[in-house]
Design an enzyme around this catalytic site. Structure first.
Site, PDB file in Angstrom:
ATOM      1  N   ALA A  62       1.005  -1.428   0.119  1.00  0.00           N
ATOM      2  CA  ALA A  62      -0.002   0.049   0.057  1.00  0.00           C
ATOM      3  C   ALA A  62       0.958   1.301   0.144  1.00  0.00           C
ATOM      4  O   ALA A  62       2.176   1.322   0.446  1.00  0.00           O
ATOM      5  CB  ALA A  62      -0.994   0.047   1.273  1.00  0.00           C
ATOM      6  N   GLY A 101       0.266  -5.164   0.559  1.00  0.00           N
ATOM      7  CA  GLY A 101      -0.650  -4.996  -0.306  1.00  0.00           C
ATOM      8  C   GLY A 101      -0.483  -5.503  -1.772  1.00  0.00           C
ATOM      9  O   GLY A 101      -1.279  -6.090  -2.499  1.00  0.00           O
ATOM     10  N   GLU A 104      -0.757  -9.257  -1.255  1.00  0.00           N
ATOM     11  CA  GLU A 104      -2.208  -9.446  -1.352  1.00  0.00           C
ATOM     12  C   GLU A 104      -2.741  -9.512  -2.704  1.00  0.00           C
ATOM     13  O   GLU A 104      -3.761 -10.045  -2.993  1.00  0.00           O
ATOM     14  CB  GLU A 104      -2.765  -8.525  -0.304  1.00  0.00           C
ATOM     15  CG  GLU A 104      -2.536  -8.750   1.157  1.00  0.00           C
ATOM     16  CD  GLU A 104      -3.033  -7.551   2.136  1.00  0.00           C
ATOM     17  OE1 GLU A 104      -2.836  -6.456   1.827  1.00  0.00           O
ATOM     18  OE2 GLU A 104      -3.784  -7.757   3.063  1.00  0.00           O
ATOM     19  N   GLU A 124       3.434  -5.686   7.051  1.00  0.00           N
ATOM     20  CA  GLU A 124       2.912  -4.668   7.847  1.00  0.00           C
ATOM     21  C   GLU A 124       3.226  -4.645   9.233  1.00  0.00           C
ATOM     22  O   GLU A 124       2.979  -3.500   9.595  1.00  0.00           O
ATOM     23  CB  GLU A 124       1.466  -4.939   7.726  1.00  0.00           C
ATOM     24  CG  GLU A 124       0.684  -4.666   6.221  1.00  0.00           C
ATOM     25  CD  GLU A 124       1.096  -5.995   5.329  1.00  0.00           C
ATOM     26  OE1 GLU A 124       1.908  -6.958   5.547  1.00  0.00           O
ATOM     27  OE2 GLU A 124       0.424  -5.816   4.239  1.00  0.00           O
TER      28      GLU A 124
HETATM   29  N1  3HC Z   1       4.640   3.323   0.084  1.00  0.00           N
HETATM   30  C1  3HC Z   1       5.219   4.694  -0.353  1.00  0.00           C
HETATM   31  N2  3HC Z   1       6.494   4.963  -0.434  1.00  0.00           N
HETATM   32  C2  3HC Z   1       7.290   3.701  -0.406  1.00  0.00           C
HETATM   33  C3  3HC Z   1       6.943   2.544   0.181  1.00  0.00           C
HETATM   34  C4  3HC Z   1       5.456   2.397   0.242  1.00  0.00           C
HETATM   35  N3  3HC Z   1       4.844   0.960   0.511  1.00  0.00           N
HETATM   36  N4  3HC Z   1       7.824   1.778  -0.139  1.00  0.00           N
HETATM   37  C5  3HC Z   1       9.019   2.535  -0.457  1.00  0.00           C
HETATM   38  N5  3HC Z   1       8.834   3.506  -0.612  1.00  0.00           N
HETATM   39  C6  3HC Z   1       9.450   4.762  -0.950  1.00  0.00           C
HETATM   40  C7  3HC Z   1      10.622   4.930   0.333  1.00  0.00           C
HETATM   41  O1  3HC Z   1       9.961   5.982   1.183  1.00  0.00           O
HETATM   42  C8  3HC Z   1      11.664   5.628  -0.795  1.00  0.00           C
HETATM   43  O2  3HC Z   1      11.311   6.975  -0.875  1.00  0.00           O
HETATM   44  P1  3HC Z   1      12.461   7.944  -1.004  1.00  0.00           P
HETATM   45  O3  3HC Z   1      13.356   7.767  -1.935  1.00  0.00           O
HETATM   46  O4  3HC Z   1      11.820   9.428  -1.203  1.00  0.00           O
HETATM   47  O5  3HC Z   1      13.049   8.071   0.207  1.00  0.00           O
HETATM   48  C9  3HC Z   1      11.489   5.077  -1.872  1.00  0.00           C
HETATM   49  O6  3HC Z   1      10.050   4.444  -1.932  1.00  0.00           O
HETATM   50  C10 3HC Z   1      12.552   3.902  -2.147  1.00  0.00           C
HETATM   51  O7  3HC Z   1      12.718   2.994  -0.919  1.00  0.00           O
HETATM   52  P2  3HC Z   1      13.790   2.503  -0.162  1.00  0.00           P
HETATM   53  O8  3HC Z   1      14.981   3.354  -0.163  1.00  0.00           O
HETATM   54  O9  3HC Z   1      13.445   1.635   0.841  1.00  0.00           O
HETATM   55  O10 3HC Z   1      14.462   1.300  -1.459  1.00  0.00           O
HETATM   56  P3  3HC Z   1      14.858  -0.257  -1.550  1.00  0.00           P
HETATM   57  O11 3HC Z   1      15.220  -0.404  -2.802  1.00  0.00           O
HETATM   58  O12 3HC Z   1      15.909  -0.033  -0.670  1.00  0.00           O
HETATM   59  O13 3HC Z   1      13.720  -0.847  -0.818  1.00  0.00           O
HETATM   60  C11 3HC Z   1      11.643  -2.052  -0.671  1.00  0.00           C
HETATM   61  C12 3HC Z   1      12.584  -1.328  -1.400  1.00  0.00           C
HETATM   62  C13 3HC Z   1      12.207  -3.385  -0.128  1.00  0.00           C
HETATM   63  C14 3HC Z   1      10.291  -2.082  -1.375  1.00  0.00           C
HETATM   64  C15 3HC Z   1      11.323  -0.884   0.707  1.00  0.00           C
HETATM   65  O14 3HC Z   1      11.268   0.476   0.318  1.00  0.00           O
HETATM   66  C16 3HC Z   1      10.237  -1.222   1.518  1.00  0.00           C
HETATM   67  O15 3HC Z   1      10.399  -2.319   2.526  1.00  0.00           O
HETATM   68  N6  3HC Z   1       8.992  -0.841   1.482  1.00  0.00           N
HETATM   69  C17 3HC Z   1       7.735  -0.805   2.322  1.00  0.00           C
HETATM   70  C18 3HC Z   1       7.273  -2.164   1.942  1.00  0.00           C
HETATM   71  C19 3HC Z   1       6.084  -2.227   3.205  1.00  0.00           C
HETATM   72  O16 3HC Z   1       6.071  -2.334   4.181  1.00  0.00           O
HETATM   73  N7  3HC Z   1       4.887  -2.652   2.482  1.00  0.00           N
HETATM   74  C20 3HC Z   1       3.704  -2.960   3.254  1.00  0.00           C
HETATM   75  C21 3HC Z   1       2.878  -1.442   3.070  1.00  0.00           C
HETATM   76  S1  3HC Z   1       1.568  -1.817   3.957  1.00  0.00           S
HETATM   77  C22 3HC Z   1       0.316  -2.307   3.519  1.00  0.00           C
HETATM   78  O17 3HC Z   1       0.498  -2.687   2.183  1.00  0.00           O
HETATM   79  C23 3HC Z   1      -0.977  -2.582   3.797  1.00  0.00           C
HETATM   80  C24 3HC Z   1      -1.974  -3.403   3.440  1.00  0.00           C
HETATM   81  O18 3HC Z   1      -1.917  -4.852   3.825  1.00  0.00           O
HETATM   82  C25 3HC Z   1      -3.230  -2.817   3.183  1.00  0.00           C
END
Ligand code: 3HC
Ligand code: NAI
Length: 656
Positions: A62, A101, A104, A124
């Site tokens: 998400a 997401g 998912e 998450e």
């Molecule tokens: N939403 C918005 N921005 C995100 C994001 C997300 N889910 N994931 C990463 N970004 C952004 C980061 O803030 C960063 O922004 P910046 O360049 O402005 O600082 C940019 O994307 C690149 O991220 P990373 O520096 O972390 O890049 P990496 O290549 O090292 O890692 C990744 C990539 C493995 C995808 C890592 O970013 C990550 O783990 N992201 C989070 C994943 C996550 O937690 N997903 C679950 C979200 S909650 C959800 O999905 C709820 C659902 O169940 C309803």
């Protein structure tokens, strides 16, 4: 603005392509684009639908930037219902990371394929949340209860091959993902593969006690966190309620988590950590110096761990010690550490051997001549460090970066011992250096921009979280520890016991109470440092008299079997009346009136001590931003993640 989602027909397959850099997060525009594309596919000549992403990854979750704001339609669960209810089979083609997401979405598709390099996960929980778009209901149906609980409560991603073994991925595509996934989709059509909804599958057999076991384990492992326990309840619902009832519970618990201070804190940390890697005024285009070989001076507690960090990232290391014996001792500790990692299943024997082979040792500084970076990790003696930097100046090649792992000393004074202060920087690792995530990067007055940019980038290569600090005694973290430690001593004299202080702080969420930390680090370290100071510099005797008396009694901490506690045969701390007597005598000598102290007062005064110093550090420009201080305390000092760091916590208390 054009949609980040495109749709095209590739023969008989409708291809939905997501292109929303950097990580294809499920923003409103992406959700709306997928809903539209699925609708289009229902009415055209396609026989199957494929969801694939452009750029570096499949959907990584998400869009976290939308969290905490009003939800804009379509909701993710609505989008996923459209995907699952497609009358034509939907195939998800995964590369990079399918997270949260994103996974998912893939689980709502009817079939899933992935590149071998892909990873999938439900992280998450690391944001104080649970999967909120069917992940808690679909994952156990596909992978079973245990695998689902592990995936969701750890938040750790798994490799595509493991996901296939678990039943979450159907096929690994070895070559080009797009053409491989198209070919596989055609095979599925040829076989007459049906629309196969995860929501309609039943959960495989599971052990009846599993939910109680996970609850008990998580109450300890994720102390005080609500999301892990809610995950268990949702997965349990997948086993004893209908899919729709399970989805309703998941939504309710997801929203409860989303609105909790814990998730706000953990989301703050997510962005804080990424922000910390950025240095104001240093652009992404700053040229970097290549780092292929590294030298480490000193093979003690820190040097060995630092050498392992680089070797683990495939960078060769030369370790320098004062004598053959000291070198052999240092290398043997490294051998022991790798052996331990193999035993615990953290590293394969082959990988450990390959890493170890990258570390060589020498007693001759000339061996550092070709190193691109040298890190000094000898005793905390400023004169010794300056002498070593003078030597480095003589042996290192032009352009080599020279770094010190000092905990407290003046990096500018060390740099001034060389003819090239622009190449000198502080790299403050935390013990154990091969495990702790934090790296304080100390920017000296003369440190060149490209040196700083190179070290910040290198930190990521060796899987550390870097935070920039200016030069001051103790930098960000240890400087804040100073008033924290002094307040602990005042609390003891005023009436709290060591066990009460530690228990109060641990119950509040600190990984370890302060007195146990002091015992672990060794009370003699601070004692020795104080011996070099004048009475004026030492400050109020109330803040150090008790540990001084303990050291003079031979109680230097855990290593001597006694400090603020006594330690039993298994190294467990036991409260000791002798210490209590010392505290009461010192309090009497120094005229401190003793009274009953509440746990709340302990927490309040200790956290305030951190925050007040943090504010000074910010005002003086030692830290770039408040959130950097939070990152330091969470990754270096065991501050509870679910409170977002001392500065975030203080702000949230003020705004509450
Ligand atoms: N939403 C918005 N921005 C995100 C994001 C997300 N889910 N994931 C990463 N970004 C952004 C980061 O803030 C960063 O922004 P910046 O360049 O402005 O600082 C940019 O994307 C690149 O991220 P990373 O520096 O972390 O890049 P990496 O290549 O090292 O890692 C990744 C990539 C493995 C995808 C890592 O970013 C990550 O783990 N992201 C989070 C994943 C996550 O937690 N997903 C679950 C979200 S909650 C959800 O999905 C709820 C659902 O169940 C309803
Ligand atoms: P240590 O005492 O375990 O190791 C120091 C090593 O340096 C010894 O093995 C010694 O033989 C070697 N050494 C001394 N002089 C040398 C020389 N001239 N050339 C080559 N090797 C030499 O010390 P530790 O704990 O590893 O600390 C090293 C540095 O890291 C210190 O500056 C310390 O403040 C800092 N530090 C320590 C942390 C800790 O938790 N121990 C945490 C973060 C930083």
């Amino acid at each position: 603005m054009s949609s980040p989602v495109s749709y095209k027909l590739d023969g008989n397959i409708g291809v939905i392509s997501v292109n929303f850099p950097p990580v294809n997060a499920l923003s409103q525009a992406v959700r709306a684009g997928i809903v539209d594309a699925i609708a289009t596919a229902q009415g055209d000549s396609s026989e199957a639908v494929m969801i694939i992403c452009e750029g570096r990854t499949f959907i990584a979750g998400a869009d976290i930037t939308e969290f905490g704001k009003p939800i804009q339609s379509p909701w993710l669960p609505e989008m996923l219902a459209d995907v699952e209810n497609s009358s034509k089979i939907v195939v998800a083609a995964i590369h990079g990371t399918a997270l949260g997401g994103g996974l998912e979405t893939a689980l709502s598709a009817h079939y899933r394929c992935a590149l071998p390099s892909a990873k999938i996960g439900l992280p998450e929980v690391k944001l104080g949340l649970l999967p909120g778009a069917g992940g808690t209901q679909r994952t156990p149906r596909l992978a079973g209860v245990k695998a689902a609980l592990d995936l969701m409560t750890s938040g750790a991603p798994v490799a595509a091959s493991m996901a296939r073994d678990a039943g979450l991925v159907d096929k690994i595509i070895d070559d080009d993902l797009y053409s491989g996934a198209i070919a596989w989709t055609r095979e599925l059509l040829a076989e007459g593969a049906p629309v196969r909804k995860s929501s309609e599958q039943s959960v495989p057999e599971f052990d009846a006690d599993i939910f109680d076991e996970y609850r008990a384990m998580l109450k300890k492992r994720a102390r005080g966190q609500i999301a892990p326990l809610h995950i268990v309840s949702c997965v349990e619902a997948a086993t004893n309620k209908t899919f729709q009832e399970g989805m309703a519970l998941e939504r309710e618990m997801f929203m409860a988590c989303m609105e909790s201070p814990q998730s706000a804190a953990m989301r703050h940390l997510f962005f804080a950590e990424r922000q910390a890697a950025k240095v104001d005024g240093i652009g992404k285009d700053t040229p970097l110096r290549p780092i292929k070989t590294v030298g480490v001076i000193g093979g003690g507690t820190m040097g060995g761990g630092i050498a392992m960090c680089f070797a683990n990232a495939g960078i060769s290391v030369t370790m320098i010690e004062i004598s053959d014996d000291a070198l052999a001792r240092g290398l043997s500790i490294i051998d022991k550490n790798y052996g331990g990692s193999v035993k615990r299943g953290k590293l394969s024997q082959d990988k450990a051997a390959a890493c170890r082979a990258l570390i060589s040792g020498s007693t001759d500084y000339a061996s550092l001549a070709e190193c691109d970076l040298v890190i000094e990790a000898v005793f905390e003696d400023p004169e010794l460090k300056k002498r070593i930097f003078r030597q480095l100046d003589e042996v290192c090649k032009p352009g080599a970066i020279m770094a010190t792992n000092t905990s407290y000393q003046d990096v500018d004074a060390i740099a001034a011992a060389t003819s090239r202060p622009q190449d000198v920087i502080g790299t403050h690792f935390f013990s154990p250096a091969h495990i702790m995530k934090l790296l304080e990067v100390v920017r000296g007055a003369s440190t060149a921009d490209d040196v700083l940019a190179t070290v910040m980038k290198l930190a990521k290569t060796i899987r550390k979280i870097p935070v920039v600090s200016g030069v001051c005694y103790g930098f960000i973290g240890n400087r804040m520890l100073n008033p924290y430690g002094k307040t602990v001593q005042l609390l003891l004299l005023e009436g709290a016991t060591p066990l009460q202080v530690d228990t109060a702080m641990e119950e509040w969420g600190m990984a370890m109470g302060p007195l146990r930390v002091f015992d672990l680090a060794g009370l003699d370290v601070g004692y020795k440092a104080r011996q070099a100071l004048s009475d004026d510099e030492k400050g109020d005797p109330k803040t150090y008299q008790v540990p001084d008396v303990l050291v003079e009694m031979g109680r230097t901490g855990q290593k001597s079997g006694a400090g603020f506690y006594e330690y039993d045969d298994r190294g467990r701390p036991v409260a000791d009346q002798v210490v209590q007597n010392v505290i009461e005598e010192v309090a009497k000598d120094l005229g401190v009136e003793r009274r009953k102290i509440s746990d709340d007062e302990i927490v309040e005064r200790l956290i305030s001590a951190l925050v007040n110093e943090g504010r000074k550090i910010l005002d003086e420009g030692i830290a770039q931003r408040s959130s950097d201080i939070d990152v330091v305390y969470i990754y270096g000092y065991g501050f509870p993640v679910s409170r977002g760091g001392p500065m975030f916590y203080a702000d949230s208390q003020r705004n509450a």
